[in-house]
Design an enzyme around this catalytic site. Structure first.
Site, PDB file in Angstrom:
ATOM      1  N   ASP A 297       0.107   5.118   0.899  1.00 40.45           N
ATOM      2  CA  ASP A 297       0.005   6.065   2.014  1.00 40.45           C
ATOM      3  C   ASP A 297      -0.027   5.334   3.352  1.00 40.45           C
ATOM      4  OD1 ASP A 297      -1.045   8.958   0.705  1.00 40.45           O
ATOM      5  OD2 ASP A 297      -1.507   7.176  -0.474  1.00 40.45           O
TER       6      ASP A 297
ATOM      7  N   ASP B  33       0.871  -1.168   0.000  1.00 38.88           N
ATOM      8  CA  ASP B  33       0.000   0.000   0.000  1.00 38.88           C
ATOM      9  C   ASP B  33       0.913   1.225   0.000  1.00 38.88           C
ATOM     10  OD1 ASP B  33      -2.356   1.665   0.477  1.00 38.88           O
ATOM     11  OD2 ASP B  33      -1.586   1.817   2.520  1.00 38.88           O
TER      12      ASP B  33
END
Length: 221
Positions: free
Chosen positions: A12, A10
């Site tokens: 952020d 992922d």
């Protein structure tokens, strides 16, 4: 658990600490409406939930409110001007990526961030993922598994040989649906009252250092 052939992150809150730049944009929206800035920790906890969540935090406008979309556009425009002013790869993940690339092992990013913001951020940080799947690349996004499958295919690695690493419940749900080992991290943008150890993961890491130590074990003396 056997170490993976490929890593998928992922973006952020997992690979890159983007909260400072998103917090600045959120408080710019508040200033535009004559409001005082919110404390950084309050904004940080909402970053993984996206622009609409930041608008609701900043102004209290639900998605159905007629002013929500205009406020979201303002926030994203403010963010787009400086996507990488303060954003940095969480240390020591930068060392992990250098080592991983030196061993010619593939890695990629699967994010719900739109490509218009993800690509400039990644370029500014000098990152070179072998696959980048963003929110607007496919008809569906996480927690659906299709972006993870597409990333694994781009890396030419079977899904079950990829670790998907994330800081949100939907990341674990996407990994499970894709047949990938789900790796939860506790250093990211986690809301108050949410315990990452309760997520349906295969492994849980409190810190980025612990994650790196597992993926790059020290050589035996």
């Amino acid at each position: 658990m056997q170490l993976p052939d490929a890593l998928l992150f992922d973006l952020d809150g997992t690979l890159v600490d983007t909260a400072p730049d998103l917090a600045r944009a959120t408080n710019a929206l508040r200033a535009h409406h004559g409001l005082d800035p919110l404390p950084y920790p309050v904004i940080r906890a909402q970053v993984s939930n996206g622009g609409s969540a930041l608008v609701m935090l900043a102004l209290g406008l639900e998605k159905t409110h007629h002013g929500h979309e205009e406020a979201r556009e303002f926030l994203l425009a403010a963010y787009g001007q400086t996507v990488a002013e303060e954003s940095r790869v969480f240390p020591p993940l930068d060392r992990l990526l250098v080592s991983w690339e030196s061993m010619r092992r593939p890695w990629g990013i699967v994010t719900n961030k739109p490509r218009a913001y993800a690509a400039p951020l990644i370029d500014a940080l000098g990152l070179m993922p072998g696959a980048l799947l963003c929110a607007d690349d496919l008809p569906v996004k996480k927690p659906f598994p299709e972006p993870l499958w597409a990333a694994a295919q781009a890396l030419d690695v079977a899904p079950e040989r990829c670790w998907y690493i994330g800081d949100h419940l939907r990341d674990m749900q996407a990994a499970r649906a894709a047949g990938m080992p789900a790796i939860a991290v506790g250093y990211g943008y986690i809301e108050e009252g949410d315990d990452y150890r309760d997520w349906p993961a295969d492994l849980w890491f409190e810190t980025s250092t612990a994650l790196v130590d597992t993926l790059l074990p020290s050589p035996a003396l």
